[in-house]
Design a protein around this motif. Sequence first.
Motif, PDB file in Angstrom:
ATOM      1  N   LEU A   1      33.528  44.203  46.955  1.00 29.18           N
ATOM      2  CA  LEU A   1      33.167  42.833  46.587  1.00 29.18           C
ATOM      3  C   LEU A   1      32.148  42.815  45.457  1.00 29.18           C
ATOM      4  O   LEU A   1      32.256  42.033  44.509  1.00 29.18           O
ATOM      5  N   LEU A   2      31.155  43.694  45.539  1.00 29.49           N
ATOM      6  CA  LEU A   2      30.136  43.741  44.487  1.00 29.49           C
ATOM      7  C   LEU A   2      30.760  44.131  43.150  1.00 29.49           C
ATOM      8  O   LEU A   2      30.484  43.527  42.113  1.00 29.49           O
ATOM      9  N   ARG A   3      31.648  45.127  43.197  1.00 26.86           N
ATOM     10  CA  ARG A   3      32.337  45.546  41.971  1.00 26.86           C
ATOM     11  C   ARG A   3      33.134  44.389  41.387  1.00 26.86           C
ATOM     12  O   ARG A   3      33.130  44.150  40.179  1.00 26.86           O
ATOM     13  N   ARG A   4      33.822  43.680  42.271  1.00 26.17           N
ATOM     14  CA  ARG A   4      34.675  42.592  41.830  1.00 26.17           C
ATOM     15  C   ARG A   4      33.868  41.442  41.234  1.00 26.17           C
ATOM     16  O   ARG A   4      34.253  40.855  40.231  1.00 26.17           O
ATOM     17  N   ASP A   5      32.744  41.119  41.859  1.00 26.15           N
ATOM     18  CA  ASP A   5      32.016  39.908  41.490  1.00 26.15           C
ATOM     19  C   ASP A   5      30.921  40.144  40.458  1.00 26.15           C
ATOM     20  O   ASP A   5      30.520  39.226  39.760  1.00 26.15           O
ATOM     21  N   ARG A   6      30.396  41.351  40.359  1.00 31.62           N
ATOM     22  CA  ARG A   6      29.203  41.541  39.523  1.00 31.62           C
ATOM     23  C   ARG A   6      29.340  42.586  38.431  1.00 31.62           C
ATOM     24  O   ARG A   6      28.437  42.761  37.623  1.00 31.62           O
ATOM     25  N   ILE A   7      30.488  43.298  38.416  1.00 30.28           N
ATOM     26  CA  ILE A   7      30.642  44.384  37.452  1.00 30.28           C
ATOM     27  C   ILE A   7      31.959  44.248  36.696  1.00 30.28           C
ATOM     28  O   ILE A   7      32.981  43.899  37.283  1.00 30.28           O
ATOM     29  N   GLY A   8      31.922  44.498  35.397  1.00 25.60           N
ATOM     30  CA  GLY A   8      33.148  44.598  34.617  1.00 25.60           C
ATOM     31  C   GLY A   8      33.270  46.010  34.087  1.00 25.60           C
ATOM     32  O   GLY A   8      32.265  46.694  33.882  1.00 25.60           O
ATOM     33  N   PHE A   9      34.503  46.468  33.880  1.00 28.09           N
ATOM     34  CA  PHE A   9      34.680  47.831  33.383  1.00 28.09           C
ATOM     35  C   PHE A   9      35.765  47.839  32.305  1.00 28.09           C
ATOM     36  O   PHE A   9      36.824  47.243  32.483  1.00 28.09           O
ATOM     37  N   VAL A  10      35.474  48.490  31.181  1.00 29.86           N
ATOM     38  CA  VAL A  10      36.485  48.672  30.135  1.00 29.86           C
ATOM     39  C   VAL A  10      36.733  50.167  30.013  1.00 29.86           C
ATOM     40  O   VAL A  10      35.812  50.941  29.760  1.00 29.86           O
ATOM     41  N   PHE A  11      37.978  50.561  30.206  1.00 30.46           N
ATOM     42  CA  PHE A  11      38.320  51.973  30.162  1.00 30.46           C
ATOM     43  C   PHE A  11      38.850  52.347  28.781  1.00 30.46           C
ATOM     44  O   PHE A  11      39.251  51.485  28.004  1.00 30.46           O
ATOM     45  N   GLN A  12      38.889  53.646  28.541  1.00 30.25           N
ATOM     46  CA  GLN A  12      39.402  54.113  27.254  1.00 30.25           C
ATOM     47  C   GLN A  12      40.886  53.781  27.117  1.00 30.25           C
ATOM     48  O   GLN A  12      41.351  53.310  26.085  1.00 30.25           O
ATOM     49  N   ALA A  13      41.644  54.020  28.180  1.00 30.56           N
ATOM     50  CA  ALA A  13      43.047  53.587  28.234  1.00 30.56           C
ATOM     51  C   ALA A  13      43.017  52.196  28.845  1.00 30.56           C
ATOM     52  O   ALA A  13      42.491  52.014  29.923  1.00 30.56           O
ATOM     53  N   PHE A  14      43.580  51.243  28.145  1.00 27.00           N
ATOM     54  CA  PHE A  14      43.267  49.833  28.379  1.00 27.00           C
ATOM     55  C   PHE A  14      43.453  49.359  29.815  1.00 27.00           C
ATOM     56  O   PHE A  14      42.827  48.416  30.245  1.00 27.00           O
ATOM     57  N   ASN A  15      44.352  50.035  30.567  1.00 27.96           N
ATOM     58  CA  ASN A  15      44.561  49.674  31.971  1.00 27.96           C
ATOM     59  C   ASN A  15      44.974  48.223  32.189  1.00 27.96           C
ATOM     60  O   ASN A  15      44.485  47.567  33.104  1.00 27.96           O
ATOM     61  N   LEU A  16      45.834  47.717  31.325  1.00 28.07           N
ATOM     62  CA  LEU A  16      46.364  46.366  31.543  1.00 28.07           C
ATOM     63  C   LEU A  16      47.610  46.475  32.410  1.00 28.07           C
ATOM     64  O   LEU A  16      48.271  47.514  32.431  1.00 28.07           O
ATOM     65  N   LEU A  17      47.941  45.400  33.102  1.00 31.74           N
ATOM     66  CA  LEU A  17      49.168  45.399  33.887  1.00 31.74           C
ATOM     67  C   LEU A  17      50.323  44.951  33.000  1.00 31.74           C
ATOM     68  O   LEU A  17      50.311  43.843  32.461  1.00 31.74           O
TER      69      LEU A  17
ATOM     70  N   ALA B   1      47.185  36.192  29.214  1.00 30.33           N
ATOM     71  CA  ALA B   1      46.378  35.228  29.976  1.00 30.33           C
ATOM     72  C   ALA B   1      46.229  35.674  31.428  1.00 30.33           C
ATOM     73  O   ALA B   1      45.138  35.616  32.006  1.00 30.33           O
ATOM     74  N   GLU B   2      47.332  36.169  32.009  1.00 34.13           N
ATOM     75  CA  GLU B   2      47.287  36.594  33.415  1.00 34.13           C
ATOM     76  C   GLU B   2      46.435  37.844  33.603  1.00 34.13           C
ATOM     77  O   GLU B   2      45.748  37.990  34.613  1.00 34.13           O
ATOM     78  N   ASN B   3      46.492  38.745  32.607  1.00 35.89           N
ATOM     79  CA  ASN B   3      45.651  39.935  32.688  1.00 35.89           C
ATOM     80  C   ASN B   3      44.170  39.561  32.656  1.00 35.89           C
ATOM     81  O   ASN B   3      43.366  40.138  33.382  1.00 35.89           O
ATOM     82  N   ILE B   4      43.837  38.585  31.810  1.00 35.94           N
ATOM     83  CA  ILE B   4      42.429  38.204  31.668  1.00 35.94           C
ATOM     84  C   ILE B   4      41.898  37.583  32.954  1.00 35.94           C
ATOM     85  O   ILE B   4      40.778  37.861  33.382  1.00 35.94           O
ATOM     86  N   THR B   5      42.721  36.758  33.593  1.00 31.14           N
ATOM     87  CA  THR B   5      42.223  36.069  34.795  1.00 31.14           C
ATOM     88  C   THR B   5      42.481  36.848  36.077  1.00 31.14           C
ATOM     89  O   THR B   5      42.114  36.391  37.161  1.00 31.14           O
ATOM     90  N   LEU B   6      43.079  38.040  35.940  1.00 28.13           N
ATOM     91  CA  LEU B   6      43.435  38.818  37.137  1.00 28.13           C
ATOM     92  C   LEU B   6      42.267  39.008  38.122  1.00 28.13           C
ATOM     93  O   LEU B   6      42.436  38.772  39.322  1.00 28.13           O
ATOM     94  N   PRO B   7      41.073  39.432  37.636  1.00 24.93           N
ATOM     95  CA  PRO B   7      39.975  39.635  38.594  1.00 24.93           C
ATOM     96  C   PRO B   7      39.622  38.351  39.347  1.00 24.93           C
ATOM     97  O   PRO B   7      39.327  38.399  40.545  1.00 24.93           O
ATOM     98  N   LEU B   8      39.679  37.220  38.644  1.00 22.78           N
ATOM     99  CA  LEU B   8      39.376  35.942  39.297  1.00 22.78           C
ATOM    100  C   LEU B   8      40.466  35.587  40.294  1.00 22.78           C
ATOM    101  O   LEU B   8      40.190  35.151  41.411  1.00 22.78           O
TER     102      LEU B   8
END
Length: 216
Positions: A87-103, A109-116
Motif C-alpha cells: 500500500l505504501l509503495r502504491r500510494d507514496r512512491i513512484g518508480f521509473v525503470f530503465q526498461a519502460f515497463n508499460l503494459l 492514457a490507461e497506462n498513466i492511470t493504471l496505479p490509480l
Amino acid sequence: MTTSARHPAARVVDAVKVYGRGDTEVRALDGVSVDFPAGRFTAVMGPSGSGKSTLMHCAAGLDTLTSGAALVGDTDLSALDDRRLTLLRRDRIGFVFQAFNLLPTLTVAENITLPLDLAGRPVDRERFDRLVDTVGLRDRLHHRPAELSGGQQQRVAVARAFAGDPDVVFADEPTGNLDSRSGEEVLRLLGRTVHETGRTVVMVTTTRSPPPTPTR
Ligand SMILES: Nc1ncnc2c1ncn2[C@@H]1O[C@H](COP(=O)(O)OP(=O)(O)OP(=O)(O)O)[C@@H](O)[C@H]1O
Ligand SMILES: [Mg+2]
C-alpha cells in the motif's frame, strides 16, 4: 549527493545489502546513509556494480535491506508487513525503470492511470490533463506503447510514476535506453516536474551532465 536541512522525503540509514552467502557473497551496500531532501532532484552516480540499483530498490521498498533502515517520510519500511508495504509503495512512491515497463495491451492514457485504477482511486481530470501536457503526450493518449518511440514510452512511464501524486519518485537510469536527445528530454521533464509540482525525485544516472534544474 545533496543534503538539506529540510525534512527528507526518504532516506536510508546504515544500509547494508548482502546478496548470496559464503564464496558468492556480494556486499552491494556497505553502511550507506543518505537523505533524499523533499522537493529536490537528487542524482545518484557511480560506476557499474557500485550498488546504485540496489540502493534505489531498497529505498523504494522493492527489496529489503540486510541491515540498517530505509524510511519514506517517518515510516520505517522494515516495520511494515507485506500488505502495508504494498500500500505504501502504491500510494507514496513512484518508480521509473530503465526498461519502460508499460503494459502493451493498454493505451497511453490507461497506462498513466493504471496505479490509480489499481488503487481504486478516482482520476482527477485536471491533474491528469496537466500531467499529459507536461509530458507532451496529448496527441498519443489512445496509442499503445508499441506505436510510440522509446522517448515517448519513457515519458508515459514518467507520467505514470507521478500520476498518484507520490511523495517520492525513484528513477533507475530512466534515460539508459534512449538516444541522447530523447534522454535529455526525459531529464528535462523530470526536472520540470520537480520544479513545478514540488515533488521529490531520486535518479540514478551515468551521464555526466548536470541535473536539469538547479536544486538550490
Ligand atoms: N540479485 C542479485 N544477486 C546477487 N548479486 C547481485 C544481485 N543484484 C546485484 N548484485 C550485485 O550487487 C552489486 C551491485 O549491483 P547493482 O545492480 O546495485 O549495481 P549498479 O550500481 O546499479 O550497477 P549498474 O550501473 O551496472 O546498473 C553488483 O556487484 C552485482 O553483481
Ligand atoms: Mg543499475
